[in-house]
Design a protein around this motif. Structure first.
Motif, PDB file in Angstrom:
ATOM      1  N   GLY A  14      50.030  -6.218  14.391  1.00 34.10           N
ATOM      2  CA  GLY A  14      49.828  -6.769  15.724  1.00 34.10           C
ATOM      3  C   GLY A  14      48.375  -6.882  16.122  1.00 34.10           C
ATOM      4  O   GLY A  14      48.056  -7.431  17.165  1.00 34.10           O
ATOM      5  N   ALA A  18      46.879  -9.803  18.597  1.00 33.83           N
ATOM      6  CA  ALA A  18      46.252  -9.287  19.813  1.00 33.83           C
ATOM      7  C   ALA A  18      44.831  -9.831  19.943  1.00 33.83           C
ATOM      8  O   ALA A  18      44.397 -10.241  21.022  1.00 33.83           O
ATOM      9  CB  ALA A  18      46.247  -7.762  19.802  1.00 33.83           C
ATOM     10  N   ARG A  22      43.315 -12.223  22.910  1.00 34.00           N
ATOM     11  CA  ARG A  22      42.124 -11.920  23.713  1.00 34.00           C
ATOM     12  C   ARG A  22      41.104 -13.052  23.613  1.00 34.00           C
ATOM     13  O   ARG A  22      40.471 -13.416  24.600  1.00 34.00           O
ATOM     14  CB  ARG A  22      41.509 -10.602  23.238  1.00 34.00           C
ATOM     15  CG  ARG A  22      42.387  -9.415  23.580  1.00 34.00           C
ATOM     16  CD  ARG A  22      41.929  -8.143  22.914  1.00 34.00           C
ATOM     17  NE  ARG A  22      40.641  -7.706  23.436  1.00 34.00           N
ATOM     18  CZ  ARG A  22      40.088  -6.531  23.134  1.00 34.00           C
ATOM     19  NH1 ARG A  22      40.722  -5.695  22.336  1.00 34.00           N
ATOM     20  NH2 ARG A  22      38.928  -6.202  23.628  1.00 34.00           N
ATOM     21  N   ARG A  54      48.598   0.737  29.027  1.00 31.43           N
ATOM     22  CA  ARG A  54      49.053   1.348  27.786  1.00 31.43           C
ATOM     23  C   ARG A  54      48.939   2.869  27.854  1.00 31.43           C
ATOM     24  O   ARG A  54      47.935   3.393  28.328  1.00 31.43           O
ATOM     25  CB  ARG A  54      48.180   0.801  26.655  1.00 31.43           C
ATOM     26  CG  ARG A  54      48.670   1.164  25.303  1.00 31.43           C
ATOM     27  CD  ARG A  54      47.835   0.452  24.265  1.00 31.43           C
ATOM     28  NE  ARG A  54      48.318   0.808  22.949  1.00 31.43           N
ATOM     29  CZ  ARG A  54      47.564   0.815  21.870  1.00 31.43           C
ATOM     30  NH1 ARG A  54      46.299   0.464  21.943  1.00 31.43           N
ATOM     31  NH2 ARG A  54      48.079   1.160  20.717  1.00 31.43           N
ATOM     32  N   GLY A  87      41.875  -6.877  27.038  1.00 31.14           N
ATOM     33  CA  GLY A  87      43.006  -6.323  26.300  1.00 31.14           C
ATOM     34  C   GLY A  87      43.753  -5.241  27.062  1.00 31.14           C
ATOM     35  O   GLY A  87      44.638  -4.594  26.506  1.00 31.14           O
ATOM     36  N   GLY A  90      48.336  -7.804  28.070  1.00 34.66           N
ATOM     37  CA  GLY A  90      48.568  -8.728  26.964  1.00 34.66           C
ATOM     38  C   GLY A  90      49.248  -9.986  27.479  1.00 34.66           C
ATOM     39  O   GLY A  90      49.710 -10.018  28.612  1.00 34.66           O
ATOM     40  N   GLY A  93      54.404  -8.692  26.515  1.00 32.08           N
ATOM     41  CA  GLY A  93      54.502  -7.250  26.317  1.00 32.08           C
ATOM     42  C   GLY A  93      55.570  -6.675  27.205  1.00 32.08           C
ATOM     43  O   GLY A  93      56.366  -7.416  27.779  1.00 32.08           O
ATOM     44  N   MET A 115      52.368  -0.204  24.312  1.00 33.67           N
ATOM     45  CA  MET A 115      51.609  -1.462  24.204  1.00 33.67           C
ATOM     46  C   MET A 115      51.058  -1.825  25.572  1.00 33.67           C
ATOM     47  O   MET A 115      51.617  -1.417  26.583  1.00 33.67           O
ATOM     48  CB  MET A 115      52.548  -2.601  23.802  1.00 33.67           C
ATOM     49  CG  MET A 115      52.961  -2.617  22.367  1.00 33.67           C
ATOM     50  SD  MET A 115      54.031  -4.057  22.137  1.00 33.67           S
ATOM     51  CE  MET A 115      52.867  -5.398  22.438  1.00 33.67           C
ATOM     52  N   ASN A 152      57.629 -13.524  20.630  1.00 35.32           N
ATOM     53  CA  ASN A 152      56.673 -13.739  21.716  1.00 35.32           C
ATOM     54  C   ASN A 152      56.619 -15.204  22.132  1.00 35.32           C
ATOM     55  O   ASN A 152      56.618 -15.526  23.319  1.00 35.32           O
ATOM     56  CB  ASN A 152      55.263 -13.295  21.285  1.00 35.32           C
ATOM     57  CG  ASN A 152      55.135 -11.783  21.254  1.00 35.32           C
ATOM     58  OD1 ASN A 152      56.026 -11.070  21.698  1.00 35.32           O
ATOM     59  ND2 ASN A 152      54.025 -11.306  20.727  1.00 35.32           N
TER      60      ASN A 152
END
Ligand code: UDP
Length: 430
Positions: A14, A18, A22, A54, A87, A90, A93, A115, A152
């Motif tokens: 991931g 990720a 970003r 997170r 970050g 997300g 998520g 996450m 996603n």
């Protein structure tokens, strides 16, 4: 210590998506920053809302609001791109939430919080189409366990599509929602189950009727059925059509409380209370298959009895005796609407159970005779298209014609109300 390739892969799982997420946010920020600057010069300000990030870290979600504190139209999300670029949020998520870190005490909660929260999420998506059953933590944890780039993509796509007919509501939620003269009990799935399992006063059977678009249409043609619905103890809103109607008529529907989603949740509850369940309806063998399925998946459930729905009038008295002596507290009747509702009403005086529910075709799903629409279609509020595809010959009239007839009735009703409001205003003005 040396990392194996496999360990490395898991540790970095991931990380690439990720980083891409970003990067995309940073790029979008670059292009939209001038717009934000202009809005800022005109008096817009950044609002920082505390969120649980997170592992329970505090995150300040940033949005653009105007002087009155309302989100700036179209561009309110620009400062949120900073959260995305950093970050701490997300794209997809677990759902963003304000909840305190108490949820970190459970295993599910820790998985859900492992996450960064996403601005798109399964939970928010399901809320849009009213199929947000169960707890947010469980749904979030399930997302984290099963996540993939493809999932996603699907969540983003479905969120964008459903924003057309889902999205934030404007009307307030009330205990009753009135759809075309049918008052509906505006309960959540959990509240509906609470009501169903509550013991009824002796001799006072609680009739529970699900009301979907087809039922409303049917009630226009069949006055006796309409009366049966009106005298039911509970009328529960079933399906996306009623939610849309609620939107149009400013009578917001809380949740899509349909029998098929209710059934496993009811079984889970009955497994803890020990109350008995009788299954009546479907072709010979179907109710038995449902009983076996329920027993296998919810071992604590007490199935008091099962019987098919193709009996002669002469066998009815014995059948009712059987139900009454089975020790069942709850009776499900699956003959299809309106037959099942009328049958329950006709025998209400003799049936000694607390609640009797008309549940339509759901036995056929749980007996494995008819597959149910996949989750992604349900999240879009399009389960009905799957039914149409399965049995076009029987269903085209119900859905293709029925939905149009229903919507036109809803629009007419809205026009009538607006006319009414207009007349009152005229009177006030004169
Ligand atoms: N059914 C029954 N007895 C009858 C007629 C129908 O038990 O006399 C059953 C039928 O086998 C099916 C259900 O009732 O399982 C009706 O399903 P349908 O999909 O038509 O119901 P809906 O959910 O559309 O109301």
């Amino acid at each position: 210590m040396r990392l194996t390739l496999h360990q490395l892969r898991i540790a970095t799982q991931g990380a690439l998506p990720a980083a891409i997420g970003r990067g995309v946010a940073a790029l979008l920020l670059l292009f939209t920053a001038p717009v934000a600057a202009i809005l800022w010069m005109r008096g817009a300000r950044i609002r920082r809302t505390p969120r649980m990030g997170r592992h329970g870290a505090l995150v300040m979600e940033q949005t653009l609001v105007n002087r009155s504190g309302a989100p700036v139209a179209l561009f309110h999300a620009i400062p949120r791109l900073v959260n995305l670029a950093k970050g701490d949020l997300g794209w997809v998520g677990p759902a963003v939430q304000t909840m305190g870190p108490s949820q970190l005490r459970t295993e599910q909660g820790r998985v859900a919080a492992s996450m960064p929260p996403g601005i798109f999420s399964t939970w928010r998506l399901r809320q849009r189409t009213n199929v947000d059953f169960g707890s947010q933590t469980d749904i979030d944890a399930e997302y984290v366990r099963k996540r993939s780039p493809r999932a996603n993509g699907g969540i983003i796509l479905r969120s964008l599509l459903t924003s057309v007919y889902g999205g934030e509501s404007r009307a307030a939620l009330t205990g009753r929602a009135d759809i075309l003269g049918l008052p509906l009990d505006n309960l959540s799935m959990d509240q509906a189950i609470d009501a169903i399992v509550t013991p009824a006063a002796p001799g006072r059977l609680r009739q529970v009727s699900f009301v979907n678009v087809d039922c409303v249409n049917l009630s226009y043609r069949d006055g006796a059925y309409r009366n049966t619905l009106l005298q039911s103890a509970l009328r529960l809103p079933d399906g996306i059509g009623l939610r849309i109607a609620g939107r149009i008529l400013r009578s917001e529907i809380r949740q899509n409380v349909n029998g098929t989603d209710l059934f496993p949740l009811l079984l889970a509850r009955l497994a803890t209370t020990g109350q008995g369940l009788f299954l009546l309806g479907g072709r010979p063998g179907v109710a038995d298959d449902v009983a076996a399925w329920a027993q296998a998946n919810y071992p604590g459930v007490r199935i008091a009895g099962a019987a098919h729905g193709y009996f002669a009038a002469g066998e009815e008295a014995a059948l009712i005796e059987r139900i009454n002596h089975s020790g069942a507290n709850i009776l499900l009747v699956a003959f299809g609407a309106p037959r099942q509702e009328k049958w329950i009403e006709r025998h209400a005086g003799r049936l000694r159970v607390d609640s009797a529910l008309g549940v339509g075709g759901l036995f056929d799903f749980y007996a494995g005779r008819i597959p149910r629409a996949p989750q992604w279609l349900r999240e879009l509020g399009l389960e009905w298209t799957f039914r149409l595809y399965q049995e076009p010959g029987r269903m085209w009239r119900r859905y293709l014609v029925g939905n149009v007839v229903f919507l036109s009735r809803v629009m007419k009703e809205r026009a009538k109300r607006q006319l009414g409001v207009g007349q009152i205003q005229e009177q006030v003005n004169s």
